[in-house]
Design a protein around this motif. Structure first.
Motif, PDB file in Angstrom:
ATOM      1  N   LEU A 183       0.827  -1.205   0.000  1.00 29.38           N
ATOM      2  CA  LEU A 183       0.000   0.000   0.000  1.00 29.38           C
ATOM      3  C   LEU A 183       0.864   1.259   0.000  1.00 29.38           C
ATOM      4  O   LEU A 183       0.537   2.244  -0.675  1.00 29.38           O
ATOM      5  CB  LEU A 183      -0.927  -0.009   1.211  1.00 29.38           C
ATOM      6  CG  LEU A 183      -2.082  -1.011   1.145  1.00 29.38           C
ATOM      7  CD1 LEU A 183      -2.763  -1.138   2.502  1.00 29.38           C
ATOM      8  CD2 LEU A 183      -3.086  -0.581   0.088  1.00 29.38           C
ATOM      9  N   LEU A 186       2.078   1.840  -3.475  1.00 28.41           N
ATOM     10  CA  LEU A 186       0.988   2.325  -4.319  1.00 28.41           C
ATOM     11  C   LEU A 186       0.816   3.837  -4.173  1.00 28.41           C
ATOM     12  O   LEU A 186       0.744   4.565  -5.164  1.00 28.41           O
ATOM     13  CB  LEU A 186      -0.326   1.626  -3.958  1.00 28.41           C
ATOM     14  CG  LEU A 186      -0.496   0.184  -4.408  1.00 28.41           C
ATOM     15  CD1 LEU A 186      -1.791  -0.386  -3.855  1.00 28.41           C
ATOM     16  CD2 LEU A 186      -0.488   0.095  -5.917  1.00 28.41           C
ATOM     17  N   THR A 354      -6.141   6.603 -10.566  1.00 23.71           N
ATOM     18  CA  THR A 354      -4.751   6.212 -10.342  1.00 23.71           C
ATOM     19  C   THR A 354      -4.482   4.796 -10.843  1.00 23.71           C
ATOM     20  O   THR A 354      -3.455   4.527 -11.474  1.00 23.71           O
ATOM     21  CB  THR A 354      -4.409   6.300  -8.840  1.00 23.71           C
ATOM     22  OG1 THR A 354      -4.491   7.662  -8.426  1.00 23.71           O
ATOM     23  CG2 THR A 354      -3.015   5.768  -8.561  1.00 23.71           C
ATOM     24  N   PHE A 355      -5.410   3.882 -10.572  1.00 20.69           N
ATOM     25  CA  PHE A 355      -5.230   2.512 -11.031  1.00 20.69           C
ATOM     26  C   PHE A 355      -5.197   2.451 -12.557  1.00 20.69           C
ATOM     27  O   PHE A 355      -4.384   1.720 -13.137  1.00 20.69           O
ATOM     28  CB  PHE A 355      -6.348   1.616 -10.507  1.00 20.69           C
ATOM     29  CG  PHE A 355      -6.300   0.216 -11.054  1.00 20.69           C
ATOM     30  CD1 PHE A 355      -5.309  -0.663 -10.654  1.00 20.69           C
ATOM     31  CD2 PHE A 355      -7.230  -0.215 -11.990  1.00 20.69           C
ATOM     32  CE1 PHE A 355      -5.236  -1.951 -11.165  1.00 20.69           C
ATOM     33  CE2 PHE A 355      -7.173  -1.503 -12.504  1.00 20.69           C
ATOM     34  CZ  PHE A 355      -6.184  -2.376 -12.091  1.00 20.69           C
ATOM     35  N   LEU A 358      -1.815   3.749 -13.685  1.00 19.84           N
ATOM     36  CA  LEU A 358      -0.778   2.781 -13.308  1.00 19.84           C
ATOM     37  C   LEU A 358      -0.794   1.584 -14.253  1.00 19.84           C
ATOM     38  O   LEU A 358       0.266   1.130 -14.723  1.00 19.84           O
ATOM     39  CB  LEU A 358      -1.004   2.320 -11.868  1.00 19.84           C
ATOM     40  CG  LEU A 358      -0.088   1.207 -11.361  1.00 19.84           C
ATOM     41  CD1 LEU A 358       1.361   1.667 -11.348  1.00 19.84           C
ATOM     42  CD2 LEU A 358      -0.508   0.758  -9.966  1.00 19.84           C
ATOM     43  N   ILE A 400       3.782  -3.599  -8.996  1.00 22.51           N
ATOM     44  CA  ILE A 400       2.944  -2.547  -8.421  1.00 22.51           C
ATOM     45  C   ILE A 400       1.501  -2.689  -8.894  1.00 22.51           C
ATOM     46  O   ILE A 400       0.551  -2.479  -8.124  1.00 22.51           O
ATOM     47  CB  ILE A 400       3.489  -1.151  -8.781  1.00 22.51           C
ATOM     48  CG1 ILE A 400       4.886  -0.963  -8.194  1.00 22.51           C
ATOM     49  CG2 ILE A 400       2.559  -0.058  -8.267  1.00 22.51           C
ATOM     50  CD1 ILE A 400       4.933  -1.002  -6.689  1.00 22.51           C
ATOM     51  N   THR A 401       1.310  -3.049 -10.162  1.00 22.78           N
ATOM     52  CA  THR A 401      -0.044  -3.249 -10.683  1.00 22.78           C
ATOM     53  C   THR A 401      -0.736  -4.404  -9.969  1.00 22.78           C
ATOM     54  O   THR A 401      -1.926  -4.326  -9.628  1.00 22.78           O
ATOM     55  CB  THR A 401      -0.006  -3.526 -12.200  1.00 22.78           C
ATOM     56  OG1 THR A 401       0.623  -2.422 -12.867  1.00 22.78           O
ATOM     57  CG2 THR A 401      -1.415  -3.696 -12.764  1.00 22.78           C
ATOM     58  N   ALA A 404      -1.810  -3.192  -6.690  1.00 27.26           N
ATOM     59  CA  ALA A 404      -2.978  -2.320  -6.823  1.00 27.26           C
ATOM     60  C   ALA A 404      -4.256  -3.135  -6.929  1.00 27.26           C
ATOM     61  O   ALA A 404      -5.287  -2.801  -6.330  1.00 27.26           O
ATOM     62  CB  ALA A 404      -2.817  -1.415  -8.043  1.00 27.26           C
ATOM     63  N   TYR A 408      -7.125  -3.051  -4.051  1.00 25.67           N
ATOM     64  CA  TYR A 408      -7.992  -2.061  -4.686  1.00 25.67           C
ATOM     65  C   TYR A 408      -9.027  -1.455  -3.732  1.00 25.67           C
ATOM     66  O   TYR A 408      -9.271  -0.241  -3.787  1.00 25.67           O
ATOM     67  CB  TYR A 408      -8.688  -2.677  -5.903  1.00 25.67           C
ATOM     68  CG  TYR A 408      -9.257  -1.657  -6.866  1.00 25.67           C
ATOM     69  CD1 TYR A 408      -8.436  -1.054  -7.815  1.00 25.67           C
ATOM     70  CD2 TYR A 408     -10.600  -1.297  -6.826  1.00 25.67           C
ATOM     71  CE1 TYR A 408      -8.947  -0.127  -8.704  1.00 25.67           C
ATOM     72  CE2 TYR A 408     -11.119  -0.364  -7.710  1.00 25.67           C
ATOM     73  CZ  TYR A 408     -10.288   0.218  -8.653  1.00 25.67           C
ATOM     74  OH  TYR A 408     -10.792   1.147  -9.522  1.00 25.67           O
ATOM     75  N   LEU A 411      -7.396   1.217  -1.939  1.00 25.94           N
ATOM     76  CA  LEU A 411      -6.983   2.280  -2.851  1.00 25.94           C
ATOM     77  C   LEU A 411      -8.106   3.270  -3.107  1.00 25.94           C
ATOM     78  O   LEU A 411      -7.878   4.483  -3.171  1.00 25.94           O
ATOM     79  CB  LEU A 411      -6.511   1.670  -4.178  1.00 25.94           C
ATOM     80  CG  LEU A 411      -5.904   2.627  -5.214  1.00 25.94           C
ATOM     81  CD1 LEU A 411      -4.637   3.265  -4.667  1.00 25.94           C
ATOM     82  CD2 LEU A 411      -5.621   1.896  -6.512  1.00 25.94           C
TER      83      LEU A 411
END
Length: 457
Positions: A183, A186, A354-355, A358, A400-401, A404, A408, A411
């Motif tokens: 986290l 992220l 952001t996701f 990314l 990192i993806t 995420a 989520y 996030l």
């Protein structure tokens, strides 16, 4: 300046950094330095690609050159959606912050937040409608003021707490399997978003090859070091053993309370005023990027051609600027009528956006690698710039993806249902762009041929 405004220094230090400290504690500076290093490696292929693919489409151009027009169009839709959603955090955040300041600090009337939100949307749309240099003048002034606030915070914090406090940051990262590390990474990566603007403004700068290279590396290094030092200042003030607990218990007011303790209430109130102002600068920067994606797609006829019109006097993509502003205004009115609290809007908007960006960065890193591997047979270049650095970027951004996706709900600050809706929509948007491109290739080959008509060197 647009790149730095996107990263919103004061908003990051006052809003995002306390969240990162909540997950990372005293290792926050190390988190920023690690992300800086990884994004510098990403920038190696990014800059090299910008010299080969000479178009202002940003990630859209790069993905198209490396993976083909269908994937490129899917990536362009991701970018447009991502930046519009990230930008939509600003009207609600601005409305709530200004409403509270007017009522609680100034003792003024309690005007509903939506009117403030509509007002800032109108202002940024007018600025985006005009030439980019008008926007840059405003951003320069705001950026200098907010950076000054943070520098004062850093210096006073280090000075007040002595050498021992300055040495208190931890640079040993936690285990990669630690969920809090994921986290923290992220949130840290999200602070760097916007450096893609160095490529998007290719047609609006002199000597773009040199300018893009310098601006990209300076942006990544500058952002990384700036936030690492700010995190260090937080640790120096609260103490390495207490910072994580303080961030957990007082996330929203951590920066304000630190300012009050270090320099007094008046200075803290000035910082709040600048925080309100910088949201405008941040929103304007995001709007300029979203507008240029809309313009690029309209110029290729993948979106209505009206969005590709250029103002005869200002030379700006003014119709796309108006369209993005209208989307934000309509969304503000809609959510107000539905009774959705503004505090619930900005984490969902910024998190889902952001996701999307990314995910697009991961796709772009893979596209850069594929592009240069294909060229090695007839135009071999530096193996570090074209193979090794892109591979490291793919691995890092892929990790990192994955983090995420796994985190989520945290996030976006939403439920399982919200997670399913927004994540499904993001992937559907990307796949939909690919399907749309295949449709164009079959039914409208003239439009398909126009997609991202960048110049490849």
């Amino acid at each position: 300046m647009n790149v730095l405004a996107f990263s919103s220094p004061l908003a990051t230090v006052a809003g995002t950094l306390p969240v990162l400290l909540m997950f990372s504690g005293q290792t926050a500076p190390a988190i920023y330095l690690l992300v800086t290093l990884m994004l510098l490696i990403f920038s190696v292929g990014f800059v090299k690609m910008s010299r080969s693919v000479q178009g202002p489409g940003g990630f859209y151009s790069f993905v198209t050159a490396g993976l083909g027009k269908p994937v490129g169009l899917g990536g362009a839709f991701l970018a447009l959606f991502g930046y519009i959603f990230i930008g939509f955090f600003a009207p609600s955040f601005f409305g709530v912050t200004l409403q509270g300041f007017v009522v609680n600090t100034l003792g003024g009337p309690d005007i509903p937040w939506c009117w403030y939100a509509l007002a800032i949307t109108a202002v940024t749309t007018v600025l985006a409608y005009n030439r980019i240099d008008l926007s840059a003048k405003l951003l320069t002034i705001v950026m200098m003021l907010e950076v000054a606030i943070i520098v004062v915070f850093d210096v006073v914090s280090f000075s007040a707490n002595g050498l021992e406090a300055v040495q208190s940051a931890g640079f040993a990262l936690r285990s990669i399997t630690d969920a809090t590390l994921g986290l923290a990474l992220l949130f840290a990566v999200g602070n760097f978003f916007g450096f893609e603007a160095t490529v998007i403004y290719r047609d609006e700068v002199k000597n773009p090859d040199k300018t893009i290279s310098r601006a990209t590396y300076l942006a990544v290094v500058g952002i990384g070091i700036f936030y690492a030092v700010a995190a260090w200042a937080f640790i120096a003030f609260f103490g390495p053993d207490k910072i994580q607990a303080e961030a957990e218990n007082n996330t929203v007011n951590l920066f304000n309370d630190a300012l009050v303790g270090l320099v007094g209430r008046i200075f803290a109130d000035i910082a709040v005023i600048l925080l309100i102002t910088l949201v405008l600068a941040c929103m304007l920067s995001i709007q300029n990027i979203a507008v240029r994606y809309s313009f690029a797609l309209a110029s290729d006829h993948a979106l209505p051609r009206l969005l590709g019109r250029v103002h005869p006097k200002h030379k700006s993509p003014y119709v796309s600027a108006l369209a993005v502003g209208l989307i934000w205004a309509v969304a503000t009115v809609l959510f107000t009528v539905l009774g959705v609290a503004p505090e619930a809007l900005y984490p969902i908007a910024s998190g889902s956006g952001t996701f999307a960006v990314l995910f697009l960065m991961f796709i772009t890193s893979f596209a850069v690698l594929v592009y240069f591997i294909r060229r090695r047979g007839f135009a071999p270049e530096s193996i570090w710039k074209t193979v090794i650095a892109p591979i490291i970027s793919v691995l890092f951004l892929g990790a990192i993806t994955y983090l995420a996706i796994a985190n989520y709900p945290e996030l976006i600050g939403g439920s399982t249902v919200m997670t399913a809706i927004f994540m499904s929509f993001t992937f559907a948007l990307f796949i939909g762009g690919i399907v749309y491109a295949f449709f164009l290739r079959t039914k409208r080959p003239d439009i398909y041929a126009r997609l991202d008509r960048q110049k490849i060197d």
